[in-house]
Design an enzyme around this catalytic site. Sequence first.
Site: not given
Length: 511
Positions: A98, A197-198, A434, A488
């Site tokens: 996120g 991701s984050y 991605d 991703h």
Amino acid sequence: MAGKEEKETMVSKGFVMLLLGVLIIMVRISNDNIAVVEAAPQGAQVTSLPGFSGKFASSHYAGYVTVNEEHGRSLYYYFVTSQNDPVSDPLVLWLNGGPGCSSFDGFVYEHGPFNFIPGKGSKDMPTLVRNPYTWAKVANMLYVDSPAGVGYSYSNNSDDYSTGDISTASDSHAFLLKWFKDYPEFLSNPLYISGESYAGVYVPTLTQEIVKGIESGIKPALNLKGYMVGNGVTDTEFDGNALVPFVYGMGLISIDLYKDTILTCKGNYWNATDSDCISKLDAIDQDVQNLNIYDILEPCYHSSTTTEAEKSKKVLPKSFRKLGKTDRPLPVRRRMFGRAWPLRSPVKDGLVPNWYKLSDEQSVPCLDTHVADVWLNNASVRQALHALPEKTIGRWLICTDQITYNHDAGSMIPIHRSLTGKGYRAIIYSGDHDLCVPFTGSEAWTRSLGYKVIDRWRPWLAGGGQVAGYTTSYDNNLTFATVKGSGHTVPEYKPEEALALFQRWIAKTPL
């Protein structure tokens, strides 16, 4: 003398039998050959779920762990025991990114125990079937909503919703220490921290906290072995400067524009201030603005232009492939944007705007999360999942709009260097299509550590001997790998290949 030795032997045998008895009490095998965790908190076991008929392939548990008694700050978890050997298989904690996105993203759309078949109508509940590529095939999977305010996690103090990397890692560490007190039988299992991701920030910062705790003698002592990061945010400069080479390498911009941009921007794109450089980046933006940045091979999903009639047809693009003998029940979600256009917004120190602050929409831009929204906000589902009701903590959102988040841990590269230097295993993997966090950046920063190459860049195979991606192995137990044709969220786009990668790495088998 012989009598004394005989007595000591009998005591030793008695102690061993006592330990065996404890283990039998703590983890027993049911008539269905499913391990049941008897030491779990009362009422934690999930015995059925709306939408699923039949028997679970392993035992499931869910609930809350309070990480701050004063504020009533509690993190939600869903725990799936291994379908193989829960007593010996690794325990893998999973975090979505996120920042502010629920780990049910991974559970519903990626590597959870079920695939979700959408209902016929927009408000109809999905049907759940077993996922043949769940990571629970080979590991005990622990999904955690972190930090407080994300998913089903909450706090009684609204001040807790202003948070950042350091406090999130501290809370997640506190969560683990308390969780293991509820599930002590898994303390001896190898522990791995994972995410995407984050979570490229969440994972190394949490792993670092765990290592500090181990070194300082904090109890219980965790059996940490390593960590894994998928398409992870890592370093502002590496991530930001990876985008232009990626779009050129993928044939998305011309060689003339690429050369002009290199010359004008001098290889530095993420914090451009020169007007000529900015104009070149604007031209690149124009060329790629209509692409799905989460997977340049997939179509974009534009909810504002999708009619109800189009939705009802459920016509899938040809690129949505079949998995073995069964159709993928839920098509890969059609995505377009992340936090903001990446050429202008790598993750920098300071406030990280959430999805809603960057959009006029009331949902994540160009992200179709209908199935998860319907299922996880159903009252009977929340009750089955042991989650608090909507009236108490609000609706479940794939990515929350209520936290304020600061990136306050800086670059992850020094943390990776420290962890791998201490012998902890690490795999950095990337879906190679991605555009949000492209593999070019991950490959560059892993290479920048300067470790000796143990296994040079080569293809790795899966699915009948097909090339599944490419990999390089370094000294200090560091592996970099790509997954060919994936976006991703690798387990979502390429579930079979993702399970192969996960299974081999967990088993310490070279890709």
